[in-house]
Design a protein around this motif. Structure first.
Motif, short mmCIF file in Angstrom:
data_model
loop_
_atom_site.label_atom_id
_atom_site.label_comp_id
_atom_site.label_asym_id
_atom_site.label_seq_id
_atom_site.Cartn_x
_atom_site.Cartn_y
_atom_site.Cartn_z
N ASP A 170 -13.98 -6.28 -10.42
CA ASP A 170 -13.19 -6.87 -9.34
C ASP A 170 -11.70 -6.65 -9.63
OD1 ASP A 170 -12.06 -9.79 -10.46
OD2 ASP A 170 -13.87 -9.06 -11.45
N LYS A 171 -10.90 -6.70 -8.60
CA LYS A 171 -9.48 -6.33 -8.69
C LYS A 171 -8.73 -7.16 -9.73
CE LYS A 171 -5.38 -5.84 -5.69
NZ LYS A 171 -4.51 -6.92 -6.21
N SER A 172 -8.88 -8.48 -9.70
CA SER A 172 -8.08 -9.33 -10.60
C SER A 172 -8.46 -9.09 -12.07
CB SER A 172 -8.26 -10.80 -10.24
OG SER A 172 -9.62 -11.19 -10.36
N ASN A 221 -7.09 -1.59 -4.47
CA ASN A 221 -8.49 -2.03 -4.54
C ASN A 221 -9.46 -0.91 -4.87
OD1 ASN A 221 -8.62 -4.97 -3.89
ND2 ASN A 221 -7.52 -4.29 -2.06
N ASN A 222 -8.98 0.17 -5.42
CA ASN A 222 -9.84 1.26 -5.90
C ASN A 222 -10.02 1.07 -7.40
OD1 ASN A 222 -11.15 3.63 -6.58
ND2 ASN A 222 -9.86 4.92 -5.28
N THR A 223 -10.82 0.08 -7.77
CA THR A 223 -10.95 -0.25 -9.18
C THR A 223 -11.70 0.82 -9.97
OG1 THR A 223 -12.91 -1.59 -8.72
CG2 THR A 223 -10.78 -2.73 -8.77
N GLU A 230 -7.08 -5.63 -13.14
CA GLU A 230 -5.62 -5.69 -13.30
C GLU A 230 -5.25 -6.39 -14.60
OE1 GLU A 230 -3.55 -5.41 -8.96
OE2 GLU A 230 -4.27 -7.39 -9.55
N GLU A 276 0.80 -1.22 0.00
CA GLU A 276 0.00 0.00 0.00
C GLU A 276 0.83 1.28 0.00
OE1 GLU A 276 -3.41 2.16 2.82
OE2 GLU A 276 -3.00 0.02 3.00
#
Length: 481
Positions: free
Chosen positions: A409-411, A383-385, A414, A224
């Motif tokens: 979602d994050k994955s 996690n601020n998508t 990304e 972070e």
């Protein structure tokens, strides 16, 4: 001097003042004559700093480490891909001898040791030159960390034969020095304006910091705090005088344009060309192409060696986006009648002169679209998508494709960012570093994603050459070799 092409006198100067270790770094200590005589006037420092950019340009122009191990390329008419592409690396095959990198570091260390006690009539000039030198050292150490991980850390100027043999420092400790150098440089640059996009500046220092913080966040587990630092640095870049060009095709063909933060200058008929030379086809290899007039080619293999082509994996990133405006400026399919043949790279088309086409485009080190995608990646890491998608769309809009409408979602986000970097930054010497970073971030598995890594256990970092190891008993081989 406004460009990073160096007159012979400066090349001679840099050679004369190279400082590094005979054993660890395998270069001759700098000349005693230079040490005693050269740095006598404040005007001596400017040409020295300009001369040291030859190393930075060389590193930026080497696709061996940033591109060849990725999925971007396949062999063309004349194979130019190395053992790195085949993922066959060992201490005796494809290993790194980091002589050139430590020569560059030695040059900077000498400059910093000489400039610090020197009184300048204009302190702002001193601060700028010192800041540029610090950025060069930070860039070179970050370059090494991404290639070999743990890296010997040499900060002192070497002016005689009393050279310490240095062990490899932890990559995290080396990056601490990188960030210390960059933070000091950022404080020393007199303003945010771009006097010259071929030299380090406030904006380029912030861009380098943002990229290095992402690496630290993912590869070294900084998490972070590093993601937030990357965002702060990227936002600082945005505050400088940069903007996206309206037309993607102009990005790599227009020198020092509004989107560029820093690049390495190339011009016709100098010694050596940019790496685009290896991608340009030559006439005899494509003379039967039906669409010959649409292909950027050279008349002979002297100016275009046809060694690289775009891979099917990179082409597949565009397959669902037929209206993507970046496609013509990325690759072209050679046709012979109705048959599709080779896929030639158009990203660095060079300049067509009366006698032939020459590969003389600047090599871009950072540009604003890259920064936007760095911000997208950092926000996703936090996690601020929603914000990640906002920055992702800044790049997609210019490309003429729809806003991202996939899962948030994050994955998934990304992976969308990783794929977008593959489209936007194709053949800009970023992809292997992206693969390693996203591998450690668990977005992809490099051993499944890169074709020539499948079924292999080759480490993602390079081995040290046996020559380097034999010269220094304190060094240990890169893990896995």
């Amino acid at each position: 001097m406004k460009k990073i092409y160096i007159i012979p006198a400066i090349i001679i100067l840099v050679t004369a003042v190279c400082t590094s270790c005979k054993k660890l770094l395998e270069v001759t200590p700098q000349s005693q004559i230079t040490d005693q005589v050269y740095f006598k006037n404040e005007t001596d420092f400017e040409p020295y700093v300009v001369g040291t950019y030859t190393s930075i340009r060389s590193f930026a122009n080497s696709v061996l480490y940033g591109t060849e191990r990725s999925e971007e390329l396949i062999n063309g008419t004349n194979s130019r891909l190395s053992t790195a592409w085949s993922q066959i690396l060992s201490p005796t095959v494809g290993a790194i001898n980091y002589n050139g990198q430590y020569k560059a570091i030695g040059n900077v260390n000498l400059l910093l040791s000489k400039i610090e006690p020197f009184n300048f009539s204009n302190p702002a000039i001193k601060n700028k030159l010192k800041a540029e030198a610090l950025c060069q050292r930070a860039y070179t150490y970050f370059y090494l960390v991404r290639i070999i991980g743990n890296t010997p850390l040499m900060l002192q100027a070497i002016t005689d034969d009393n050279v310490p043999l240095l062990p490899r420092s932890k990559a995290s400790d080396v990056l601490k020095q990188v960030f210390a150098d960059l933070d000091l440089a950022i404080s020393l640059f007199p303003d945010k304006n771009y006097a010259n996009k071929y030299r380090f500046s406030y904006g380029a220092a912030q861009a380098l910091k943002a990229e290095a913080k992402l690496w630290s966040a993912k590869v070294l587990g900084g998490g972070e705090g590093d993601f937030n630092d990357a965002l702060k640095a990227a936002e600082a870049v945005e505050s400088t005088a940069v903007s996206l060009l309206p037309n993607f095709k102009d990005v790599t063909t227009t020198r020092a344009n509004a989107e560029v933060i820093m690049s390495a200058y190339y011009y016709r008929d100098e010694t050596g060309a940019n790496y685009g030379l290896n991608a340009l086809p030559f006439l005899t290899a494509i003379s039967s192409a039906t669409n010959l007039d649409s292909i950027a080619y050279c008349l002979t293999s002297v100016n275009g060696q046809g060694g690289y082509q775009i891979s099917k994996e990179s082409r597949a990133l565009f397959s669902a986006l037929p209206n993507d405006k970046r496609i013509p400026a990325t690759f072209i399919i050679e046709r012979q009648g109705n048959v599709q043949k080779s896929a030639w790279i158009t990203k660095l088309p060079g300049t067509k002169y009366v006698d032939d086409r020459v590969s003389d485009n600047d090599v871009i080190m950072w540009r604003l679209a890259d920064i936007y995608l760095i911000e997208a990646e950092a926000y996703a890491g936090l996690n601020n998508t929603g914000q990640a998608i906002t920055y992702l769309n800044k790049v997609r809009i210019r490309a003429g494709i729809n806003n991202y409408d996939g899962a948030n979602d994050k994955s998934t986000v990304e992976r969308a960012i990783f794929d977008e970097r593959g489209r936007e930054l194709f053949f800009e010497n970023k992809r292997w570093y992206d693969i390693v970073r996203f591998h450690y971030g668990t977005t992809i598995n490099a051993y499944d994603y890169v074709p020539n890594l499948k079924g292999k256990t080759t480490p993602l970092f390079w081995p040290l050459s046996t020559t380097v190891l034999a010269a220094n008993s304190k060094l240990v081989q890169t893990e896995g070799y």
